[in-house]
Design an enzyme around this catalytic site. Structure first.
Site, PDB file in Angstrom:
ATOM      1  CG  HIS A  17      -1.938  -0.964   1.381  1.00 39.19           C
ATOM      2  ND1 HIS A  17      -2.106  -1.757   2.491  1.00 39.19           N
ATOM      3  CD2 HIS A  17      -2.923  -1.314   0.525  1.00 39.19           C
ATOM      4  CE1 HIS A  17      -3.149  -2.545   2.322  1.00 39.19           C
ATOM      5  NE2 HIS A  17      -3.667  -2.312   1.127  1.00 39.19           N
ATOM      6  CE  LYS A  41     -20.658  -9.698   6.133  1.00 39.66           C
ATOM      7  NZ  LYS A  41     -20.277 -10.105   4.775  1.00 39.66           N
ATOM      8  NE  ARG A  90      -2.536  -7.331  -4.450  1.00 39.44           N
ATOM      9  CZ  ARG A  90      -3.318  -7.828  -3.511  1.00 39.44           C
ATOM     10  NH1 ARG A  90      -2.844  -7.983  -2.295  1.00 39.44           N
ATOM     11  NH2 ARG A  90      -4.560  -8.177  -3.765  1.00 39.44           N
ATOM     12  CB  SER A 128      -4.368  -6.571   4.500  1.00 39.36           C
ATOM     13  OG  SER A 128      -3.896  -5.325   4.081  1.00 39.36           O
TER      14      SER A 128
END
Ligand code: PNS
Length: 163
Positions: A17, A41, A90, A128
């Site tokens: 990022h 979530k 990516r 992530s």
């Protein structure tokens, strides 16, 4: 003055990022990194923690600010009056979803242009989601995130990274 918005969940922010953010900040006058409030979530980091980590790791980027947004991205585009949205690609596998989202966003708001940027190839496999999985299993995530983020992950996951 050209401002761009780099939106995401950033749970947590990775070196990939940051690579995209640095590239965008070099091209545009102002970069706004937008943390989506309700995108995950079951996030590892709360919304406030994600913002705090981003502020910490971007503190040396003078033309960059960290904001939050909730609801639709197209509304954030209007609210922050940005010229375009940046998304990192990516690998080809990212493209289909990103393409669909970009076109849908433009359908919903014709001002919403999306620009795709590629991170350095060394980050092409960094996500992530994988970082959280590695950390939960006690693996070493330090090559993939800034040191502040690595410490925060280790504190959350309750294990030190197994080097
Ligand atoms: O880092 P991520 O999880 O890939 O970011 C995805 C994000 C937050 C940019 C995307 O889910 C988003 O824009 N969410 C806001 C809600 C929205 O506008 N959804 C419709 C997209 S067409």
């Amino acid at each position: 003055m050209k401002t761009v918005l780099y939106p995401g969940s950033f749970d947590p922010v990775t070196n990939g990022h940051l690579d995209v953010a640095h590239r965008a900040a070099r091209i545009f006058d102002r970069l706004i990194i937008g943390v989506a409030a309700n995108s995950e979530k079951n996030p590892l980091f709360s919304f406030e923690e994600r913002i705090r980590l981003l502020r910490e790791v971007c503190k040396d980027m003078p033309n960059t600010e960290i904001v939050s947004f909730s609801g639709l991205l197209i509304n954030a585009v209007n609210e922050f009056d940005v010229s375009a949205v940046i998304r990192g690609i990516r690998a080809v596998s990212d493209f289909e979803y990103e393409f669909q989202m970009a076109l849908m966003n433009r359908e919903l708001n014709e001002r919403c242009e999306t620009l795709f940027m590629m991170p350095s190839p060394e980050y092409s496999y960094v996500s992530s989601r994988l970082i959280k999985e590695i950390a939960r299993c006690g693996g070493d995530i330090s090559p993939f995130v800034p040191p502040t983020v690595a410490s925060a992950i280790v504190r959350k996951c309750g294990k030190s990274p197994g080097k």
